[in-house]
Motif scaffolding. Structure first.
Motif, PDB file in Angstrom:
ATOM      1  N   MET A   5      13.272 -17.837   7.424  1.00 27.70           N
ATOM      2  CA  MET A   5      12.022 -18.336   6.862  1.00 27.70           C
ATOM      3  C   MET A   5      10.909 -17.315   7.048  1.00 27.70           C
ATOM      4  SD  MET A   5      12.685 -21.161   5.420  1.00 27.70           S
ATOM      5  CE  MET A   5      11.072 -21.843   5.155  1.00 27.70           C
ATOM      6  N   ALA A   6      10.860 -16.652   8.192  1.00 27.56           N
ATOM      7  CA  ALA A   6       9.833 -15.650   8.451  1.00 27.56           C
ATOM      8  C   ALA A   6       9.989 -14.469   7.498  1.00 27.56           C
ATOM      9  CB  ALA A   6       9.912 -15.183   9.898  1.00 27.56           C
ATOM     10  N   LYS A   7      11.222 -14.028   7.245  1.00 27.03           N
ATOM     11  CA  LYS A   7      11.457 -12.929   6.311  1.00 27.03           C
ATOM     12  C   LYS A   7      11.036 -13.319   4.897  1.00 27.03           C
ATOM     13  CE  LYS A   7      15.296 -10.802   8.792  1.00 27.03           C
ATOM     14  NZ  LYS A   7      16.734 -10.527   8.771  1.00 27.03           N
ATOM     15  N   MET A   8      11.358 -14.533   4.509  1.00 26.46           N
ATOM     16  CA  MET A   8      10.987 -14.991   3.175  1.00 26.46           C
ATOM     17  C   MET A   8       9.474 -15.042   3.031  1.00 26.46           C
ATOM     18  SD  MET A   8      13.919 -17.902   2.568  1.00 26.46           S
ATOM     19  CE  MET A   8      13.076 -18.639   1.207  1.00 26.46           C
ATOM     20  N   ASN A   9       8.772 -15.502   4.073  1.00 24.15           N
ATOM     21  CA  ASN A   9       7.316 -15.560   4.024  1.00 24.15           C
ATOM     22  C   ASN A   9       6.716 -14.174   3.916  1.00 24.15           C
ATOM     23  OD1 ASN A   9       7.217 -18.323   4.102  1.00 24.15           O
ATOM     24  ND2 ASN A   9       7.036 -18.434   6.336  1.00 24.15           N
ATOM     25  N   LYS A  10       7.286 -13.196   4.632  1.00 24.12           N
ATOM     26  CA  LYS A  10       6.791 -11.823   4.544  1.00 24.12           C
ATOM     27  C   LYS A  10       6.956 -11.275   3.129  1.00 24.12           C
ATOM     28  CE  LYS A  10       7.475 -10.381   9.331  1.00 24.12           C
ATOM     29  NZ  LYS A  10       8.231  -9.489  10.225  1.00 24.12           N
ATOM     30  N   LYS A  11       8.111 -11.535   2.520  1.00 23.51           N
ATOM     31  CA  LYS A  11       8.346 -11.066   1.159  1.00 23.51           C
ATOM     32  C   LYS A  11       7.357 -11.708   0.190  1.00 23.51           C
ATOM     33  CE  LYS A  11      13.261 -10.059   1.613  1.00 23.51           C
ATOM     34  NZ  LYS A  11      14.604 -10.455   1.180  1.00 23.51           N
ATOM     35  N   LYS A  12       7.122 -13.003   0.348  1.00 15.72           N
ATOM     36  CA  LYS A  12       6.177 -13.697  -0.523  1.00 15.72           C
ATOM     37  C   LYS A  12       4.781 -13.128  -0.357  1.00 15.72           C
ATOM     38  CE  LYS A  12       8.604 -18.104  -0.765  1.00 15.72           C
ATOM     39  NZ  LYS A  12       8.557 -19.526  -0.396  1.00 15.72           N
ATOM     40  N   ASN A  13       4.383 -12.841   0.864  1.00 17.86           N
ATOM     41  CA  ASN A  13       3.055 -12.284   1.116  1.00 17.86           C
ATOM     42  C   ASN A  13       2.915 -10.906   0.466  1.00 17.86           C
ATOM     43  OD1 ASN A  13       2.202 -14.503   2.522  1.00 17.86           O
ATOM     44  ND2 ASN A  13       2.725 -13.664   4.528  1.00 17.86           N
ATOM     45  N   LYS A  14       3.954 -10.063   0.556  1.00 23.52           N
ATOM     46  CA  LYS A  14       3.904  -8.748  -0.061  1.00 23.52           C
ATOM     47  C   LYS A  14       3.770  -8.868  -1.576  1.00 23.52           C
ATOM     48  CE  LYS A  14       6.492  -6.154   3.392  1.00 23.52           C
ATOM     49  NZ  LYS A  14       7.721  -5.390   3.640  1.00 23.52           N
ATOM     50  N   ASP A  73      22.661 -22.172  13.778  1.00 23.43           N
ATOM     51  CA  ASP A  73      21.701 -21.594  14.712  1.00 23.43           C
ATOM     52  C   ASP A  73      20.276 -21.822  14.219  1.00 23.43           C
ATOM     53  OD1 ASP A  73      20.584 -20.201  16.761  1.00 23.43           O
ATOM     54  OD2 ASP A  73      21.015 -18.214  15.942  1.00 23.43           O
ATOM     55  N   PRO A  74      19.475 -22.593  14.947  1.00 20.12           N
ATOM     56  CA  PRO A  74      18.102 -22.861  14.494  1.00 20.12           C
ATOM     57  C   PRO A  74      17.222 -21.617  14.512  1.00 20.12           C
ATOM     58  CG  PRO A  74      18.506 -23.913  16.614  1.00 20.12           C
ATOM     59  CD  PRO A  74      19.796 -23.329  16.156  1.00 20.12           C
ATOM     60  N   MET A  75      17.491 -20.680  15.418  1.00 17.22           N
ATOM     61  CA  MET A  75      16.664 -19.476  15.486  1.00 17.22           C
ATOM     62  C   MET A  75      16.882 -18.599  14.260  1.00 17.22           C
ATOM     63  SD  MET A  75      14.421 -18.355  17.385  1.00 17.22           S
ATOM     64  CE  MET A  75      13.399 -16.925  17.368  1.00 17.22           C
ATOM     65  N   SER A  76      18.113 -18.544  13.760  1.00 21.69           N
ATOM     66  CA  SER A  76      18.364 -17.750  12.567  1.00 21.69           C
ATOM     67  C   SER A  76      17.673 -18.374  11.356  1.00 21.69           C
ATOM     68  CB  SER A  76      19.859 -17.604  12.320  1.00 21.69           C
ATOM     69  OG  SER A  76      20.428 -18.861  12.062  1.00 21.69           O
ATOM     70  N   LYS A  77      17.595 -19.704  11.295  1.00 19.99           N
ATOM     71  CA  LYS A  77      16.854 -20.359  10.215  1.00 19.99           C
ATOM     72  C   LYS A  77      15.384 -19.945  10.272  1.00 19.99           C
ATOM     73  CE  LYS A  77      19.600 -24.526   9.697  1.00 19.99           C
ATOM     74  NZ  LYS A  77      19.592 -25.989   9.797  1.00 19.99           N
ATOM     75  N   PHE A  78      14.841 -19.930  11.463  1.00 21.20           N
ATOM     76  CA  PHE A  78      13.448 -19.544  11.647  1.00 21.20           C
ATOM     77  C   PHE A  78      13.229 -18.102  11.197  1.00 21.20           C
ATOM     78  CE2 PHE A  78      10.104 -17.691  14.310  1.00 21.20           C
ATOM     79  CZ  PHE A  78       9.043 -18.506  13.946  1.00 21.20           C
TER      80      PHE A  78
END
Length: 163
Positions: A132-141, A124-129
């Motif tokens: 990635m969004a969750k990982m970016n949020k964690k990195k930003n925090k 599922d391409p949407m789940s990949k997206f």
């Protein structure tokens, strides 16, 4: 003058004798199949009656609703008796119920551990997206915490809410 009915020359015309013959033959075949089906049903009923007579009602198949009338599943009557005061609660009964609950919890935990968890995110391409969004949020925090750029709100002692 007209030469006659031209529809009689068409192969699909329902008035043609060959088309009527085909329809009649298919109807006859269907009637024979229906009779065979009815005979087979009667034979199966006779066999099942014989099996019930031979084996008794021990091997009788459950219809799917008989569990409602089974005593081991029907505990509402017992609970109602306790609620209405007809029976008194014993320590043994309470212990028995807690034991049943712990057994149920253990079986559900074992079942959840035993089942392998599959990751369908590759399909599922949407789940990949989303990942990635969750990982970016964690990195930003983490980045904000490292740089101490987190903003803290100052509270005034007399007011408990913000505007």
């Amino acid at each position: 003058m007209a030469a006659g009915d031209l529809n009689l020359l068409k192969s699909w015309n329902p008035k043609l004798m060959k088309n009527r013959k085909k329809v009649w033959e298919t109807e006859q075949e269907l009637l024979k199949e229906e009779q065979k089906f009815k005979e087979r049903q009667k034979e199966l009923e006779k066999e099942s009656e014989e099996n019930e007579l031979i084996n008794g009602n021990k091997n009788r198949k459950k219809s799917g609703l008989e569990w409602m009338y089974d005593d081991k599943y029907n505990k509402e009557d017992e609970n109602q008796d306790y609620l209405l005061g007809k029976k008194k609660l014993d320590a043994n009964l309470i212990k028995k119920q807690t034991d049943e609950q712990t057994k149920d919890q253990k079986t559900t935990q074992n079942a959840s551990v035993a089942k392998p968890k599959f990751d369908y995110s590759n399909d599922d391409p949407m789940s990949k997206f989303n990942k990635m969004a969750k990982m970016n949020k964690k990195k930003n925090k983490i980045f904000k915490k490292k740089n101490n750029k987190t903003v803290t709100k100052k509270t005034i002692p007399g007011k408990s809410f913000d505007y």
